[in-house]
Design a protein around this motif. Structure first.
Motif, PDB file in Angstrom:
ATOM      1  N   ASP A 149      42.186  42.261  40.509  1.00 15.92           N
ATOM      2  CA  ASP A 149      42.344  42.816  41.857  1.00 15.92           C
ATOM      3  C   ASP A 149      42.827  44.269  41.843  1.00 15.92           C
ATOM      4  O   ASP A 149      42.970  44.884  42.901  1.00 15.92           O
ATOM      5  CB  ASP A 149      43.265  41.937  42.703  1.00 15.92           C
ATOM      6  CG  ASP A 149      44.715  41.914  42.243  1.00 15.92           C
ATOM      7  OD1 ASP A 149      45.076  42.641  41.290  1.00 15.92           O
ATOM      8  OD2 ASP A 149      45.507  41.143  42.834  1.00 15.92           O
TER       9      ASP A 149
ATOM     10  N   GLN B 227      35.940  43.590  45.913  1.00  8.36           N
ATOM     11  CA  GLN B 227      35.060  43.124  46.978  1.00  8.36           C
ATOM     12  C   GLN B 227      33.666  42.803  46.457  1.00  8.36           C
ATOM     13  O   GLN B 227      32.969  41.931  46.993  1.00  8.36           O
ATOM     14  CB  GLN B 227      34.964  44.179  48.093  1.00  8.36           C
ATOM     15  CG  GLN B 227      34.168  43.733  49.314  1.00  8.36           C
ATOM     16  CD  GLN B 227      34.804  42.540  50.008  1.00  8.36           C
ATOM     17  OE1 GLN B 227      36.013  42.521  50.213  1.00  8.36           O
ATOM     18  NE2 GLN B 227      33.997  41.546  50.385  1.00  8.36           N
TER      19      GLN B 227
ATOM     20  N   GLU C 180      33.886  39.258  45.485  1.00 13.45           N
ATOM     21  CA  GLU C 180      33.869  38.413  46.684  1.00 13.45           C
ATOM     22  C   GLU C 180      32.445  38.290  47.234  1.00 13.45           C
ATOM     23  O   GLU C 180      32.001  37.209  47.634  1.00 13.45           O
ATOM     24  CB  GLU C 180      34.792  39.003  47.752  1.00 13.45           C
ATOM     25  CG  GLU C 180      36.243  39.105  47.370  1.00 13.45           C
ATOM     26  CD  GLU C 180      36.980  37.787  47.490  1.00 13.45           C
ATOM     27  OE1 GLU C 180      36.378  36.803  47.955  1.00 13.45           O
ATOM     28  OE2 GLU C 180      38.166  37.747  47.083  1.00 13.45           O
ATOM     29  N   ASN C 181      31.730  39.415  47.232  1.00 14.44           N
ATOM     30  CA  ASN C 181      30.358  39.400  47.733  1.00 14.44           C
ATOM     31  C   ASN C 181      29.444  38.562  46.848  1.00 14.44           C
ATOM     32  O   ASN C 181      28.530  37.883  47.345  1.00 14.44           O
ATOM     33  CB  ASN C 181      29.828  40.823  47.835  1.00 14.44           C
ATOM     34  CG  ASN C 181      30.489  41.612  48.946  1.00 14.44           C
ATOM     35  OD1 ASN C 181      31.199  41.062  49.788  1.00 14.44           O
ATOM     36  ND2 ASN C 181      30.292  42.924  48.954  1.00 14.44           N
TER      37      ASN C 181
ATOM     38  N   GLN D 251      30.019  34.891  47.741  1.00 12.24           N
ATOM     39  CA  GLN D 251      29.372  34.515  48.997  1.00 12.24           C
ATOM     40  C   GLN D 251      27.848  34.510  48.870  1.00 12.24           C
ATOM     41  O   GLN D 251      27.176  33.618  49.400  1.00 12.24           O
ATOM     42  CB  GLN D 251      29.822  35.456  50.114  1.00 12.24           C
ATOM     43  CG  GLN D 251      31.265  35.270  50.526  1.00 12.24           C
ATOM     44  CD  GLN D 251      31.546  33.867  51.042  1.00 12.24           C
ATOM     45  OE1 GLN D 251      30.852  33.381  51.946  1.00 12.24           O
ATOM     46  NE2 GLN D 251      32.534  33.206  50.471  1.00 12.24           N
TER      47      GLN D 251
ATOM     48  N   SER E  25      34.019  28.541  52.284  1.00 12.46           N
ATOM     49  CA  SER E  25      35.447  28.750  52.052  1.00 12.46           C
ATOM     50  C   SER E  25      35.887  27.829  50.924  1.00 12.46           C
ATOM     51  O   SER E  25      35.308  26.747  50.731  1.00 12.46           O
ATOM     52  CB  SER E  25      36.267  28.439  53.316  1.00 12.46           C
ATOM     53  OG  SER E  25      35.916  29.319  54.366  1.00 12.46           O
TER      54      SER E  25
ATOM     55  N   ASP F 159      39.913  29.910  42.953  1.00 17.08           N
ATOM     56  CA  ASP F 159      39.289  29.288  44.128  1.00 17.08           C
ATOM     57  C   ASP F 159      38.111  28.455  43.655  1.00 17.08           C
ATOM     58  O   ASP F 159      37.227  28.960  42.950  1.00 17.08           O
ATOM     59  CB  ASP F 159      38.776  30.349  45.106  1.00 17.08           C
ATOM     60  CG  ASP F 159      39.891  31.125  45.782  1.00 17.08           C
ATOM     61  OD1 ASP F 159      41.001  30.573  45.913  1.00 17.08           O
ATOM     62  OD2 ASP F 159      39.645  32.279  46.173  1.00 17.08           O
TER      63      ASP F 159
ATOM     64  N   HIS G  16      35.979  31.063  41.508  1.00 19.13           N
ATOM     65  CA  HIS G  16      36.366  32.482  41.554  1.00 19.13           C
ATOM     66  C   HIS G  16      37.771  32.610  40.986  1.00 19.13           C
ATOM     67  O   HIS G  16      38.720  32.022  41.520  1.00 19.13           O
ATOM     68  CB  HIS G  16      36.323  32.986  42.997  1.00 19.13           C
ATOM     69  CG  HIS G  16      36.512  34.462  43.129  1.00 19.13           C
ATOM     70  ND1 HIS G  16      36.719  35.074  44.346  1.00 19.13           N
ATOM     71  CD2 HIS G  16      36.513  35.461  42.214  1.00 19.13           C
ATOM     72  CE1 HIS G  16      36.842  36.383  44.173  1.00 19.13           C
ATOM     73  NE2 HIS G  16      36.724  36.632  42.883  1.00 19.13           N
TER      74      HIS G  16
ATOM     75  N   ARG H 268      40.747  35.187  40.343  1.00 16.28           N
ATOM     76  CA  ARG H 268      41.261  36.492  40.761  1.00 16.28           C
ATOM     77  C   ARG H 268      42.532  36.781  39.970  1.00 16.28           C
ATOM     78  O   ARG H 268      43.524  36.062  40.097  1.00 16.28           O
ATOM     79  CB  ARG H 268      41.526  36.498  42.265  1.00 16.28           C
ATOM     80  CG  ARG H 268      40.250  36.381  43.094  1.00 16.28           C
ATOM     81  CD  ARG H 268      40.501  36.181  44.578  1.00 16.28           C
ATOM     82  NE  ARG H 268      40.895  34.814  44.875  1.00 16.28           N
ATOM     83  CZ  ARG H 268      42.053  34.455  45.410  1.00 16.28           C
ATOM     84  NH1 ARG H 268      42.958  35.386  45.693  1.00 16.28           N
ATOM     85  NH2 ARG H 268      42.337  33.202  45.666  1.00 16.28           N
TER      86      ARG H 268
END
Length: 355
Positions: free
Chosen positions: A233, A241, A244-245, A248, A269, A287, A300, A302
């Protein structure tokens, strides 16, 4: 910082850092890593010629026996790295020796065709099946599958930085070859340099659009492709990000494979979040995104405080400082993820107990 530990690399947010400083300063020579700390054999293979020539180091564990198929992990380096450095820094050979699988470290040969010393993930011409760098990595993978006894249902793919963006391309264009993938400090399919440099600009990276593009790229070969995304991070070269993208995008692409809708059945989520406190500087969170029956589809990790480095890599002081050995091991996390899956049709490809 531990006594004797190498300082972490610091990267600015400028696009130049993305282009020229991804993972490693280019001024270091590759160390001699032949058989480093392991009992197996390393073999070099090559494919193509000229601007389309690719090479790979292939690690064969000492327990390998012809006629007894083993899994394969393809581990793709980032900008300015080499197969030799990725082999030495990632410590994957030791895991392969312990768990009995082959590791492939691809690289490109022609520097003139790669002026940024990066995989060319950012060119739209690279986003189609059978094109460019992705095709080179695929041919190296197939050479390994033809030369050694390989379980074709257990061929896995990992990449760091520009190599991670290439992994997203390969997941979309060759889902019939790779069972699962790990994206380390990378991003989603169909990313440009501008996307990677600032993925928060709405006009640029759009996971919903990229999910549809990845699904279309799969074509008749479309299947659920599990993803593990690992990101620090504090990364200011490939911003978090982007990770994160990627999460998704791949959740929505896998949903399109199963249902034709980006919204489900896989949840967008996390179904579970766990926190881990490291003794050193790098606590991390995981996650998990599981289906209704408990199959892990996306994970994921992090890592707090980690910059643009390979977490949990070698602490060899003779290596350039592109790793952070005090962080959780990306290579161990990757194998723990990979071992859950075999290549399947459109159904979630879990092969172990559902939890």
């Amino acid at each position: 910082m531990n006594a004797g530990a190498r300082p972490r690399m610091k990267h600015g947010p400028a696009l130049l850092a993305l282009c020229m400083a991804v993972l490693l300063p280019a001024c270091h020579d590759s160390p001699d890593v032949s058989g480093a700390g392991t009992k197996g054999e390393t073999v070099e293979i090559r494919h193509g010629s000229g601007a389309a020539e690719y090479r790979a180091l292939v690690y064969i564990p000492s327990s390998y026996r012809p006629g007894s198929p083993v899994p394969v992990v393809v581990n793709v380096h980032g900008c300015t790295l080499t197969p030799e450095l990725m082999q030495a820094g990632s410590l994957f050979d030791g895991i392969a020796e312990r768990e009995r699988f082959i590791v492939v470290y691809p690289g490109f040969v022609d520097q003139a065709s790669h002026p940024l010393k990066c995989w060319r993930f950012y060119l739209p011409t690279e986003w189609s099946r059978g094109q460019g760098d992705a095709a080179g990595v695929v041919e190296l993978t197939r050479m390994v599958m033809e030369r050694w006894s390989v379980d074709p249902e257990r061929v896995y793919l990992m990449g760091g930085s520009s190599g991670a963006f290439l992994v997203s391309i390969l997941g979309a264009t060759f889902p019939d070859l790779y069972a699962a993938m790990v994206n380390l400090a990378g991003g989603p399919y169909a990313s440009t340099f501008l996307d990677a440099a600032n993925p928060t600009i709405p006009a640029l990276e759009n996971p919903a659009v990229q999910a549809q593009l990845a699904f279309l790229a799969m074509g008749p070969r479309a299947r659920v492709v599990p993803l593990l995304e690992i990101h620090g991070d504090a990364d200011t070269t490939i911003y978090p990000q982007n990770g994160e993208n990627a999460v998704q995008q791949w959740l929505m692409t896998n949903n399109l494979v199963v249902s034709g809708s980006r919204a489900g059945p896989f949840p967008l989520s996390p179904t579970q979040t766990r926190s881990y406190a490291q003794e050193e500087d790098f606590p991390y969170e995981i996650d998990d995104y599981r289906d209704g029956e408990g199959c892990l589809v996306v994970r994921h990790i992090r890592i707090h405080g980690l910059q643009h480095l390979y977490p949990g890599g070698s602490d060899d002081p003779d290596l350039p400082a592109f790793v952070e050995p005090r962080a959780v091991s990306a290579s161990e996390a990757a194998w723990d993820f990979f071992r859950r899956y075999r290549k399947s049709g459109t159904a979630p490809p879990c092969v172990e107990g559902r939890p």
